[in-house]
Design an enzyme around this catalytic site. Structure first.
Site, PDB file in Angstrom:
ATOM      1  N   ARG A   1      40.995  29.242  48.254  1.00 55.58           N
ATOM      2  CA  ARG A   1      41.689  29.930  49.371  1.00 55.58           C
ATOM      3  C   ARG A   1      41.793  31.439  49.128  1.00 55.58           C
ATOM      4  O   ARG A   1      42.788  32.064  49.480  1.00 55.58           O
ATOM      5  CB  ARG A   1      43.094  29.355  49.603  1.00 55.58           C
ATOM      6  CG  ARG A   1      43.125  27.906  50.035  1.00 55.58           C
ATOM      7  CD  ARG A   1      42.507  27.708  51.410  1.00 55.58           C
ATOM      8  NE  ARG A   1      42.751  26.357  51.905  1.00 55.58           N
ATOM      9  CZ  ARG A   1      41.968  25.294  51.642  1.00 55.58           C
ATOM     10  NH1 ARG A   1      40.894  25.424  50.906  1.00 55.58           N
ATOM     11  NH2 ARG A   1      42.283  24.105  52.136  1.00 55.58           N
TER      12      ARG A   1
ATOM     13  N   SER B   1      47.975  23.911  56.237  1.00 54.60           N
ATOM     14  CA  SER B   1      48.782  23.913  55.012  1.00 54.60           C
ATOM     15  C   SER B   1      49.542  25.225  54.910  1.00 54.60           C
ATOM     16  O   SER B   1      48.949  26.292  55.019  1.00 54.60           O
ATOM     17  CB  SER B   1      47.890  23.773  53.781  1.00 54.60           C
ATOM     18  OG  SER B   1      47.158  22.584  53.840  1.00 54.60           O
TER      19      SER B   1
ATOM     20  N   GLU C   1      50.277  30.089  51.990  1.00 48.03           N
ATOM     21  CA  GLU C   1      48.864  30.248  52.358  1.00 48.03           C
ATOM     22  C   GLU C   1      48.657  31.218  53.525  1.00 48.03           C
ATOM     23  O   GLU C   1      47.855  32.143  53.420  1.00 48.03           O
ATOM     24  CB  GLU C   1      48.243  28.877  52.649  1.00 48.03           C
ATOM     25  CG  GLU C   1      46.748  28.904  52.497  1.00 48.03           C
ATOM     26  CD  GLU C   1      46.058  27.693  53.083  1.00 48.03           C
ATOM     27  OE1 GLU C   1      45.761  27.708  54.285  1.00 48.03           O
ATOM     28  OE2 GLU C   1      45.824  26.734  52.337  1.00 48.03           O
TER      29      GLU C   1
HETATM   30  N1  EPU Z   1      50.850  14.044  49.764  1.00 50.66           N
HETATM   31  C1  EPU Z   1      52.118  13.511  49.703  1.00 50.66           C
HETATM   32  N2  EPU Z   1      53.007  13.827  50.685  1.00 50.66           N
HETATM   33  C2  EPU Z   1      52.679  14.638  51.722  1.00 50.66           C
HETATM   34  C3  EPU Z   1      51.379  15.203  51.770  1.00 50.66           C
HETATM   35  C4  EPU Z   1      50.480  14.888  50.775  1.00 50.66           C
HETATM   36  O1  EPU Z   1      52.456  12.761  48.806  1.00 50.66           O
HETATM   37  O2  EPU Z   1      53.526  14.866  52.579  1.00 50.66           O
HETATM   38  C5  EPU Z   1      49.869  13.648  48.758  1.00 50.66           C
HETATM   39  C6  EPU Z   1      48.815  12.742  49.390  1.00 50.66           C
HETATM   40  O3  EPU Z   1      49.206  11.412  49.384  1.00 50.66           O
HETATM   41  C7  EPU Z   1      47.619  12.981  48.508  1.00 50.66           C
HETATM   42  C8  EPU Z   1      47.795  14.417  48.054  1.00 50.66           C
HETATM   43  O4  EPU Z   1      49.152  14.769  48.293  1.00 50.66           O
HETATM   44  O5  EPU Z   1      47.651  12.139  47.387  1.00 50.66           O
HETATM   45  C9  EPU Z   1      46.870  15.379  48.779  1.00 50.66           C
HETATM   46  O6  EPU Z   1      47.090  15.301  50.181  1.00 50.66           O
HETATM   47  P1  EPU Z   1      45.915  15.579  51.239  1.00 50.66           P
HETATM   48  O7  EPU Z   1      44.697  14.814  50.888  1.00 50.66           O
HETATM   49  O8  EPU Z   1      46.494  15.419  52.600  1.00 50.66           O
HETATM   50  O9  EPU Z   1      45.485  17.075  50.986  1.00 50.66           O
HETATM   51  P2  EPU Z   1      46.323  18.376  50.639  1.00 50.66           P
HETATM   52  O10 EPU Z   1      46.096  18.693  49.199  1.00 50.66           O
HETATM   53  O11 EPU Z   1      47.722  18.240  51.102  1.00 50.66           O
HETATM   54  C10 EPU Z   1      44.313  20.007  51.051  1.00 50.66           C
HETATM   55  C11 EPU Z   1      44.075  21.282  51.820  1.00 50.66           C
HETATM   56  C12 EPU Z   1      43.869  20.987  53.300  1.00 50.66           C
HETATM   57  C13 EPU Z   1      42.666  20.060  53.428  1.00 50.66           C
HETATM   58  C14 EPU Z   1      42.928  18.787  52.617  1.00 50.66           C
HETATM   59  C15 EPU Z   1      41.718  17.878  52.583  1.00 50.66           C
HETATM   60  C16 EPU Z   1      45.274  23.035  50.627  1.00 50.66           C
HETATM   61  C17 EPU Z   1      46.445  23.945  50.602  1.00 50.66           C
HETATM   62  N3  EPU Z   1      45.218  22.173  51.651  1.00 50.66           N
HETATM   63  O12 EPU Z   1      45.549  19.472  51.533  1.00 50.66           O
HETATM   64  O13 EPU Z   1      43.573  22.216  53.945  1.00 50.66           O
HETATM   65  O14 EPU Z   1      42.419  19.730  54.786  1.00 50.66           O
HETATM   66  O15 EPU Z   1      43.227  19.130  51.248  1.00 50.66           O
HETATM   67  O16 EPU Z   1      40.722  18.448  51.794  1.00 50.66           O
HETATM   68  O17 EPU Z   1      44.414  23.121  49.742  1.00 50.66           O
HETATM   69  C18 EPU Z   1      44.609  24.055  55.058  1.00 50.66           C
HETATM   70  O18 EPU Z   1      44.273  24.747  54.084  1.00 50.66           O
HETATM   71  O19 EPU Z   1      45.210  24.545  56.038  1.00 50.66           O
HETATM   72  C19 EPU Z   1      44.322  22.630  55.036  1.00 50.66           C
HETATM   73  C20 EPU Z   1      44.736  21.800  55.991  1.00 50.66           C
END
Ligand code: EPU
Length: 342
Positions: free
Chosen positions: A168, A242, A337
């Site tokens: 990012r 995010s 972010e």
């Molecule tokens: N999780 C929780 N509770 C929540 C949300 C997530 O426990 O409320 C856990 C999920 O169960 C999972 C882990 O956290 O085990 C990761 O969650 P998720 O796969 O939804 O991805 P993320 O890490 O929350 C990142 C990016 C997203 C991108 C997704 C998929 C960042 C800051 N965010 O989210 O990007 O779509 O991975 O690759 O790196 C963005 O940058 O705006 C964005 C949406």
């Protein structure tokens, strides 16, 4: 006045940011061509106005009236530049919609961007914060970026290496922040797909959809289904994706957290251990929490939302409380972010 330029005063920006936060720009210009963009940027240099470059407004917190000039580069166009073996070099104007561009490349038979389907925003904004999802970052598929230097009007090409990409992040957010405006982006795409299916639930979603031939378009559709199931559609509910980055902590810190919280979501990386900020926020008790018109999304705690009528100040207040509470519980510093304009 030059052609290809729309100019407004006291322009409301409420509909131009996906969080739907209220704000006004003293001056606002939309430039439909490179000469128009150069002209308006020249006027900024002459008058020394604060300058803000707006893409799709999807990674932005507006926290007050902007006493300066907001410029939206609406430079359009998508074209194949060359084919080199299995690689298609494709140039796309900064003003094009990111998601429509992803779909267009797939329709042409060029793969590489399928995991990045449905990310809101414009092509010009994509390298700034190195957008990423489902195991792919735009830096993996980017050949170079052409950008105008605001102070001189000179056009400069940044190779992918020169962009200083990280998670990012890019030099456009650090070393040269505020110095350049992206004109277009050159992507290197493949005629022979090399699919990335191992992140998140892509394989599970393809199975659920009973896809027998896994094409790049099928992967894009799986990603779209997964995103739609947990991320709110900005057209329905104001949000900027995010709101925090996933933080990286030391191995020792992660190990001690893991002892206290065995179901902590953590992924080792080259710098230490990356933690899921959404998990931290949820386990600090914030998921679904509402404060006035702003809230923590009830399906993805990493996303802050505006139910309508919320302000940037309210949102930043909620974000500060979340950051403090996560820090108090896990000793982890969350980094915001989206960019703040105030
Ligand atoms: N999780 C929780 N509770 C929540 C949300 C997530 O426990 O409320 C856990 C999920 O169960 C999972 C882990 O956290 O085990 C990761 O969650 P998720 O796969 O939804 O991805 P993320 O890490 O929350 C990142 C990016 C997203 C991108 C997704 C998929 C960042 C800051 N965010 O989210 O990007 O779509 O991975 O690759 O790196 C963005 O940058 O705006 C964005 C949406």
């Amino acid at each position: 006045m030059v052609a290809d330029l729309a100019f407004f005063q006291q322009q409301p920006l409420d509909r131009l940011n996906t969080l739907r936060l209220p704000a006004r720009a003293r001056f606002f210009a939309r430039a439909f061509s490179e000469p128009a963009l150069r002209y308006i940027l020249g006027s900024v240099t002459a008058h020394n106005f604060p300058l803000y470059i707006l893409g799709g407004g999807s990674n932005l917190v507006l926290a007050g009236a902007l006493d300066g000039l907001v410029v939206q580069p609406a430079l359009m166009g998508r074209e194949l530049i060359t084919m080199q073996g299995d690689t298609a070099l494709v140039r796309v104007g900064a003003g094009e919609s990111w998601h429509q561009t992803v779909l267009w490349t797939l329709q042409q038979g060029w793969s590489g961007l399928e995991n990045l389907a449905l990310i809101p925003g414009t092509v010009g904004a994509s390298p700034i914060q190195n957008i990423g999802a489902y195991g792919v970052e735009v830096s993996d598929r980017l050949h170079s970026v052409r950008a105008l230097q605001i102070s001189t009007g000179d056009l400069r090409t940044f190779t992918a290496d020169e962009c200083g990409f990280a998670y990012r992040d890019s030099i456009f957010k650090s070393q040269v922040a505020g110095e350049y405006v992206v004109i277009d982006v050159l992507f290197k795409l493949n005629t022979k797909p090399d699919l990335c299916l191992d992140y998140g639930d892509i394989r599970g979603e393809l199975a659920r959809q009973q896809v027998s031939r896994i094409s790049p378009m099928a992967v894009a559709q799986a990603v779209m289904a997964i995103r739609s199931s947990k991320l709110p559609d900005p057209a329905q509910l104001g949000n900027a994706g995010s709101f925090f980055k996933n933080p990286t902590v030391s191995v020792e810190h992660a190990n001690s957290l893991k002892q206290a919280f065995p179901d902590l979501v953590a992924y080792p990386n080259a710098q230490g251990v990356k933690l899921a900020a959404g998990w931290l926020i949820e386990h600090a008790g914030w998921k679904g929490y509402q404060q006035g018109a702003v809230a923590v999304h009830d399906r993805q705690a990493l996303v802050l939302v505006n139910h309508g009528g919320g302000t940037g100040a309210e949102l930043l207040d909620l974000a500060a409380k979340i950051r403090a509470s996560v820090n108090a519980k896990f000793a982890v510093e969350l980094e915001q972010e989206p960019i703040i304009w105030q």
